[in-house]
Design a protein around this motif. Structure first.
Motif, PDB file in Angstrom:
ATOM      1  N   LEU A  39      25.161  56.331  27.348  1.00  0.00           N
ATOM      2  CA  LEU A  39      24.787  56.201  28.765  1.00  0.00           C
ATOM      3  C   LEU A  39      26.016  55.932  29.633  1.00  0.00           C
ATOM      4  CD1 LEU A  39      21.498  54.088  28.575  1.00  0.00           C
ATOM      5  CD2 LEU A  39      21.713  56.492  29.183  1.00  0.00           C
ATOM      6  N   ILE A  40      26.885  55.038  29.137  1.00  0.00           N
ATOM      7  CA  ILE A  40      28.115  54.729  29.892  1.00  0.00           C
ATOM      8  C   ILE A  40      28.932  56.007  30.055  1.00  0.00           C
ATOM      9  CG2 ILE A  40      30.336  53.496  29.774  1.00  0.00           C
ATOM     10  CD1 ILE A  40      28.733  51.235  28.315  1.00  0.00           C
ATOM     11  N   ASP A  41      29.022  56.763  28.958  1.00  0.00           N
ATOM     12  CA  ASP A  41      29.788  58.008  28.982  1.00  0.00           C
ATOM     13  C   ASP A  41      29.180  59.002  29.967  1.00  0.00           C
ATOM     14  OD1 ASP A  41      31.730  59.926  27.867  1.00  0.00           O
ATOM     15  OD2 ASP A  41      29.915  60.975  27.244  1.00  0.00           O
ATOM     16  N   SER A  42      27.848  59.161  29.920  1.00  0.00           N
ATOM     17  CA  SER A  42      27.242  60.176  30.792  1.00  0.00           C
ATOM     18  C   SER A  42      27.233  59.738  32.259  1.00  0.00           C
ATOM     19  CB  SER A  42      25.829  60.513  30.323  1.00  0.00           C
ATOM     20  OG  SER A  42      25.078  59.354  30.184  1.00  0.00           O
ATOM     21  N   LEU A  43      27.310  58.401  32.504  1.00  0.00           N
ATOM     22  CA  LEU A  43      27.327  57.937  33.898  1.00  0.00           C
ATOM     23  C   LEU A  43      28.738  57.899  34.483  1.00  0.00           C
ATOM     24  CD1 LEU A  43      24.803  54.941  33.926  1.00  0.00           C
ATOM     25  CD2 LEU A  43      24.553  57.129  35.094  1.00  0.00           C
ATOM     26  N   PHE A  44      29.716  57.458  33.632  1.00  0.00           N
ATOM     27  CA  PHE A  44      31.059  57.203  34.185  1.00  0.00           C
ATOM     28  C   PHE A  44      32.151  58.111  33.610  1.00  0.00           C
ATOM     29  CE2 PHE A  44      28.718  53.112  34.101  1.00  0.00           C
ATOM     30  CZ  PHE A  44      28.525  52.983  35.472  1.00  0.00           C
ATOM     31  N   THR A 173      17.727  53.280  38.801  1.00  0.00           N
ATOM     32  CA  THR A 173      18.630  54.053  37.953  1.00  0.00           C
ATOM     33  C   THR A 173      18.320  53.791  36.494  1.00  0.00           C
ATOM     34  OG1 THR A 173      20.258  53.626  39.634  1.00  0.00           O
ATOM     35  CG2 THR A 173      21.036  54.685  37.640  1.00  0.00           C
ATOM     36  N   LEU A 174      18.067  54.880  35.775  1.00  0.00           N
ATOM     37  CA  LEU A 174      17.719  54.768  34.352  1.00  0.00           C
ATOM     38  C   LEU A 174      18.847  54.103  33.563  1.00  0.00           C
ATOM     39  CD1 LEU A 174      16.122  55.674  31.782  1.00  0.00           C
ATOM     40  CD2 LEU A 174      17.390  57.795  31.918  1.00  0.00           C
ATOM     41  N   GLY A 175      20.078  54.585  33.771  1.00  0.00           N
ATOM     42  CA  GLY A 175      21.212  54.094  33.004  1.00  0.00           C
ATOM     43  C   GLY A 175      21.457  52.614  33.181  1.00  0.00           C
ATOM     44  N   ASP A 176      21.381  52.131  34.414  1.00  0.00           N
ATOM     45  CA  ASP A 176      21.703  50.728  34.675  1.00  0.00           C
ATOM     46  C   ASP A 176      20.751  49.774  33.968  1.00  0.00           C
ATOM     47  OD1 ASP A 176      23.848  51.383  36.284  1.00  0.00           O
ATOM     48  OD2 ASP A 176      22.527  51.722  37.991  1.00  0.00           O
ATOM     49  N   THR A 177      19.461  50.131  33.934  1.00  0.00           N
ATOM     50  CA  THR A 177      18.503  49.227  33.284  1.00  0.00           C
ATOM     51  C   THR A 177      18.672  49.283  31.775  1.00  0.00           C
ATOM     52  OG1 THR A 177      16.815  50.940  33.288  1.00  0.00           O
ATOM     53  CG2 THR A 177      16.732  49.356  35.077  1.00  0.00           C
TER      54      THR A 177
END
Lengths: 215, 107
Positions: A39-44, A173-177
């Protein structure tokens, strides 16, 4: 010789013999941590290098059990009826997502917010927390291992906590949760699983290969 | 089968003496709750010695209550055991007959 002929307890002991190895929580912990990385990779970062998270539970768990658990405590496969129940549950879970996906695709409008998606994404860690808790409750009931109930509680509590914190900071936001949830629960499961696995190896030394089968 | 086992229920022909022996009952109970299990798993669950378990396995197999399958996993031999339909039915009948037997006893 085993004096207990309570069939329910016999069934629980059979499940406990396999689940006592701690590998399920160890690999679920690794799955969640690698999912957080994904998730971190796909967001940032956007390197697309971390789509490895399914391999832990679905590939490495059965392989590890074959090399570490079964030579020590023996191998057992359980009732196909229970496997069917799990498959039915998985099918229902997938159907829900399919129906939601179709609904979103049909009603998609880039300029318009979709309330049901906001609701799902904003509370995704609660949904995942509940699903993982149900798995642990099922395993706990099946094997009588009390730590599974504790994991279920931690999963739900972490899901609620992360959804609440994320809602305050980055709503919808899906990723943050999910990042917070995956990291917290993943670290707890990984640490507990590794500890249980080490104790399992110490408690169950590998019998000589000639003593593992009948005369 | 020992004469002691035969004398336990002299007036009750419904009690299956093959299942009734504690070691075999334990083997069958453990196989009843799984689909199949290997020799080591059953040995650990029943706490029987290898020789003892092998002997009881032969009796159950001869009776058609269990199916014994030999295979190799990573070049190590593995004996897989499972209850047959006949064995599962015999175990269910034994359970029911024992319940009936004790239900008939006066307080």
């Amino acid at each position: 010789m085993d004096k207990s002929f309570d069939l329910q307890e016999t069934g629980r002991q059979a499940h406990r013999a396999i689940d006592q190895d701690g590998l399920l929580e160890l690999y679920l912990g690794l799955t969640l941590l690698s999912f957080a990385l994904f998730l971190i990779d796909s967001l940032f970062l956007k390197t697309d290098l971390f789509f490895i998270w399914p391999i832990f539970l679905f590939i490495l768990l059965p392989i590890s059990r074959r090399y570490f658990t079964y030579p020590r405590v023996g191998y057992a496969s359980f009732s196909p009826a229970k496997k069917k129940l799990l498959l039915v549950l998985l099918l229902i879970f997938n159907l829900v997502f399919l129906v939601l996906g179709i609904y979103v695709a049909l009603t998609f409008d880039p300029g318009k917010r979709i309330p049901i998606l906001d609701l799902i994404f904003g509370n995704f860690s609660i949904i995942i927390g509940l699903i993982i808790a149900v798995v642990f409750l099922y395993k706990g009931r099946q094997s009588g291992i009390t730590r599974f109930y504790l994991y279920a509680f931690i999963s739900v509590a972490s899901g609620i906590l992360n959804a609440t914190i994320s809602r305050a900071d980055f709503p919808d936001t899906l990723g943050d949760t999910m990042i917070g949830y995956s990291v917290v629960v993943g670290i707890i499961l990984l640490a507990s699983g590794a500890n249980t696995f080490i104790r399992f190896l110490r408690k169950n030394p590998l019998p000589h290969r000639n003593l593992r089968d009948c005369k | 089968m020992s004469s002691q086992e035969n004398d336990l229920f002299p007036q009750n022909p419904n009690i299956d003496r093959i299942v009734h022996a504690p070691a075999r009952l334990s083997i069958m109970a453990n196989l009843y709750v799984v689909e199949s299990a290997d020799f080591l798993f059953i040995q650990k669950r029943t706490e029987l010695t290898r020789g003892n378990l092998s002997a009881h396995m032969s009796i159950l197999e001869k009776q058609g209550y269990i199916e014994v399958q030999k295979e190799f996993v990573d070049r190590i031999p593995r004996t897989l055991l499972r209850l047959t339909k006949k064995g599962r039915k015999a175990f269910q009948n034994y359970r029911r007959n024992m319940k009936d037997f004790f239900g008939e006893l006066p307080d």
